[in-house]
Motif scaffolding. Structure first.
Motif, mmCIF file in Angstrom:
data_model
loop_
_atom_site.group_PDB
_atom_site.id
_atom_site.type_symbol
_atom_site.label_atom_id
_atom_site.label_comp_id
_atom_site.label_asym_id
_atom_site.label_seq_id
_atom_site.Cartn_x
_atom_site.Cartn_y
_atom_site.Cartn_z
ATOM 1 N N ASP A 1 3.901 21.512 0.464
ATOM 2 C CA ASP A 1 3.896 22.550 1.505
ATOM 3 C C ASP A 1 2.542 23.245 1.596
ATOM 4 O OD1 ASP A 1 6.540 22.122 2.368
ATOM 5 O OD2 ASP A 1 7.308 23.348 0.715
ATOM 6 N N TRP A 2 1.504 22.437 1.704
ATOM 7 C CA TRP A 2 0.117 22.865 1.919
ATOM 8 C C TRP A 2 -0.519 23.506 0.682
ATOM 9 C CZ3 TRP A 2 2.256 25.435 6.832
ATOM 10 C CH2 TRP A 2 2.555 24.452 7.763
ATOM 11 N N VAL B 1 -10.239 24.679 -4.037
ATOM 12 C CA VAL B 1 -8.834 24.327 -3.805
ATOM 13 C C VAL B 1 -8.270 25.196 -2.685
ATOM 14 C CG1 VAL B 1 -6.492 24.411 -4.787
ATOM 15 C CG2 VAL B 1 -8.365 23.403 -6.102
ATOM 16 N N GLU B 2 -8.558 26.489 -2.725
ATOM 17 C CA GLU B 2 -8.093 27.393 -1.667
ATOM 18 C C GLU B 2 -8.680 26.996 -0.318
ATOM 19 O OE1 GLU B 2 -8.727 31.514 -2.664
ATOM 20 O OE2 GLU B 2 -7.748 31.262 -4.611
ATOM 21 N N ASP B 3 -9.950 26.616 -0.299
ATOM 22 C CA ASP B 3 -10.587 26.184 0.952
ATOM 23 C C ASP B 3 -9.928 24.922 1.504
ATOM 24 O OD1 ASP B 3 -12.389 28.297 0.902
ATOM 25 O OD2 ASP B 3 -14.022 27.106 0.038
ATOM 26 N N VAL B 4 -9.662 23.959 0.627
ATOM 27 C CA VAL B 4 -9.041 22.701 1.042
ATOM 28 C C VAL B 4 -7.619 22.960 1.557
ATOM 29 C CG1 VAL B 4 -8.111 20.525 0.150
ATOM 30 C CG2 VAL B 4 -10.446 21.197 -0.410
ATOM 31 N N GLU B 5 -6.855 23.787 0.841
ATOM 32 C CA GLU B 5 -5.500 24.120 1.274
ATOM 33 C C GLU B 5 -5.515 24.826 2.631
ATOM 34 O OE1 GLU B 5 -3.451 24.718 -3.139
ATOM 35 O OE2 GLU B 5 -4.236 26.462 -2.075
ATOM 36 N N SER B 6 -6.448 25.748 2.796
ATOM 37 C CA SER B 6 -6.579 26.476 4.060
ATOM 38 C C SER B 6 -6.956 25.531 5.205
ATOM 39 C CB SER B 6 -7.628 27.579 3.899
ATOM 40 O OG SER B 6 -7.818 28.256 5.099
ATOM 41 N N LEU B 7 -7.887 24.627 4.935
ATOM 42 C CA LEU B 7 -8.304 23.643 5.936
ATOM 43 C C LEU B 7 -7.122 22.771 6.348
ATOM 44 C CD1 LEU B 7 -10.490 22.126 7.568
ATOM 45 C CD2 LEU B 7 -10.900 20.756 5.519
ATOM 46 N N TYR B 8 -6.371 22.277 5.381
ATOM 47 C CA TYR B 8 -5.226 21.414 5.675
ATOM 48 C C TYR B 8 -4.195 22.171 6.532
ATOM 49 C CZ TYR B 8 -1.567 17.971 5.007
ATOM 50 O OH TYR B 8 -0.605 17.020 5.228
ATOM 51 N N ARG B 9 -3.923 23.409 6.129
ATOM 52 C CA ARG B 9 -2.961 24.245 6.867
ATOM 53 C C ARG B 9 -3.452 24.468 8.294
ATOM 54 N NH1 ARG B 9 -3.492 28.378 3.906
ATOM 55 N NH2 ARG B 9 -2.295 27.502 2.206
ATOM 56 N N GLU B 10 -4.721 24.791 8.442
ATOM 57 C CA GLU B 10 -5.309 25.053 9.765
ATOM 58 C C GLU B 10 -5.147 23.832 10.690
ATOM 59 O OE1 GLU B 10 -9.821 24.874 11.426
ATOM 60 O OE2 GLU B 10 -9.524 26.064 9.611
ATOM 61 N N ILE B 11 -5.426 22.671 10.156
ATOM 62 C CA ILE B 11 -5.382 21.449 10.976
ATOM 63 C C ILE B 11 -3.944 21.015 11.263
ATOM 64 C CG2 ILE B 11 -5.892 18.967 10.959
ATOM 65 C CD1 ILE B 11 -8.492 19.747 9.407
ATOM 66 N N ILE C 1 0.509 9.308 16.342
ATOM 67 C CA ILE C 1 -0.866 9.483 16.828
ATOM 68 C C ILE C 1 -1.349 10.889 16.504
ATOM 69 C CG2 ILE C 1 -2.280 9.680 18.923
ATOM 70 C CD1 ILE C 1 -0.645 7.275 20.022
ATOM 71 N N ASP C 2 -0.494 11.878 16.712
ATOM 72 C CA ASP C 2 -0.851 13.265 16.400
ATOM 73 C C ASP C 2 -1.218 13.406 14.922
ATOM 74 O OD1 ASP C 2 -1.014 16.135 17.156
ATOM 75 O OD2 ASP C 2 0.702 16.326 15.783
ATOM 76 N N TYR C 3 -0.396 12.809 14.042
ATOM 77 C CA TYR C 3 -0.679 12.879 12.607
ATOM 78 C C TYR C 3 -2.011 12.203 12.285
ATOM 79 C CZ TYR C 3 -0.589 12.209 7.617
ATOM 80 O OH TYR C 3 -0.946 12.215 6.293
ATOM 81 N N LEU C 4 -2.238 11.022 12.850
ATOM 82 C CA LEU C 4 -3.477 10.295 12.564
ATOM 83 C C LEU C 4 -4.708 11.052 13.039
ATOM 84 C CD1 LEU C 4 -2.357 6.651 13.353
ATOM 85 C CD2 LEU C 4 -2.826 7.633 11.093
ATOM 86 N N LEU C 5 -4.612 11.679 14.195
ATOM 87 C CA LEU C 5 -5.739 12.479 14.700
ATOM 88 C C LEU C 5 -6.014 13.666 13.780
ATOM 89 C CD1 LEU C 5 -4.995 12.452 18.540
ATOM 90 C CD2 LEU C 5 -6.877 11.282 17.349
ATOM 91 N N LYS C 6 -4.961 14.315 13.333
ATOM 92 C CA LYS C 6 -5.118 15.449 12.412
ATOM 93 C C LYS C 6 -5.670 14.977 11.066
ATOM 94 C CE LYS C 6 -1.718 18.437 14.566
ATOM 95 N NZ LYS C 6 -0.439 19.114 14.467
ATOM 96 N N PHE C 7 -5.162 13.860 10.574
ATOM 97 C CA PHE C 7 -5.663 13.335 9.309
ATOM 98 C C PHE C 7 -7.149 12.991 9.425
ATOM 99 C CE2 PHE C 7 -6.842 9.937 6.443
ATOM 100 C CZ PHE C 7 -6.503 10.481 5.222
ATOM 101 N N ASP C 8 -7.536 12.357 10.535
ATOM 102 C CA ASP C 8 -8.954 12.017 10.737
ATOM 103 C C ASP C 8 -9.831 13.260 10.742
ATOM 104 O OD1 ASP C 8 -8.507 9.296 10.788
ATOM 105 O OD2 ASP C 8 -8.658 9.115 12.966
ATOM 106 N N GLU C 9 -9.351 14.320 11.386
ATOM 107 C CA GLU C 9 -10.116 15.572 11.397
ATOM 108 C C GLU C 9 -10.228 16.148 9.984
ATOM 109 O OE1 GLU C 9 -10.140 20.089 13.207
ATOM 110 O OE2 GLU C 9 -8.696 18.656 14.004
ATOM 111 N N PHE C 10 -9.112 16.149 9.252
ATOM 112 C CA PHE C 10 -9.107 16.634 7.876
ATOM 113 C C PHE C 10 -10.091 15.822 7.032
ATOM 114 C CE2 PHE C 10 -7.264 16.371 3.534
ATOM 115 C CZ PHE C 10 -7.369 17.703 3.174
ATOM 116 N N LYS C 11 -10.003 14.521 7.126
ATOM 117 C CA LYS C 11 -10.877 13.626 6.359
ATOM 118 C C LYS C 11 -12.346 13.883 6.693
ATOM 119 C CE LYS C 11 -11.626 8.667 5.557
ATOM 120 N NZ LYS C 11 -12.999 8.538 6.018
#
Length: 107
Positions: free
Chosen positions: A74-75, A94-104, A39-49
């Motif tokens: 590794d992000w 790409v840097e923005d997307v990587e940073s966003l993924y890491r943040e979430i 559930i934690d992963y899915l919530l994070k994925f939904d936020e990322f998406k």
């Protein structure tokens, strides 16, 4: 002697029931943990998406692939991914997307 055998048998059955109960309890805890992690992963994925969709015009399949590549790398997106699958993204994007993924996903 028969009474002693019966007591040992009763104790063995009691120990087995206790062991089975503990084993079932452990299975339930592991299952509950798995559900919690999922559930934690899915919530994070939904936020990322959601946040990717707010910034980039990217189909769902591509967002899912982006998340998988970032998870595997590794992000970070690999050079191959940047050059092939996500060549439409600038280095800054790409840097923005990587940073966003890491943040979430680090939280």
């Amino acid at each position: 002697a028969d009474r002693q055998k019966q007591n040992l048998t009763d104790q063995h059955i009691s120990d087995d029931k206790c062991l089975n109960f503990k084993t079932d309890e452990i299975r339930q805890l592991k299952f509950a943990n798995l559900i919690s992690v999922s559930i934690d992963y899915l919530l994070k994925f939904d936020e990322f998406k959601y946040r990717i969709e707010q910034t980039y015009d990217m189909p769902d399949k591509m967002i899912a692939m982006l998340a998988r590549f970032l998870e595997q790398g590794d992000w970070k997106l690999s050079k191959r991914a940047k050059g092939n699958d996500f060549e439409m993204l600038t280095d800054e994007e790409v840097e923005d997307v990587e940073s966003l993924y890491r943040e979430i996903f680090q939280s």
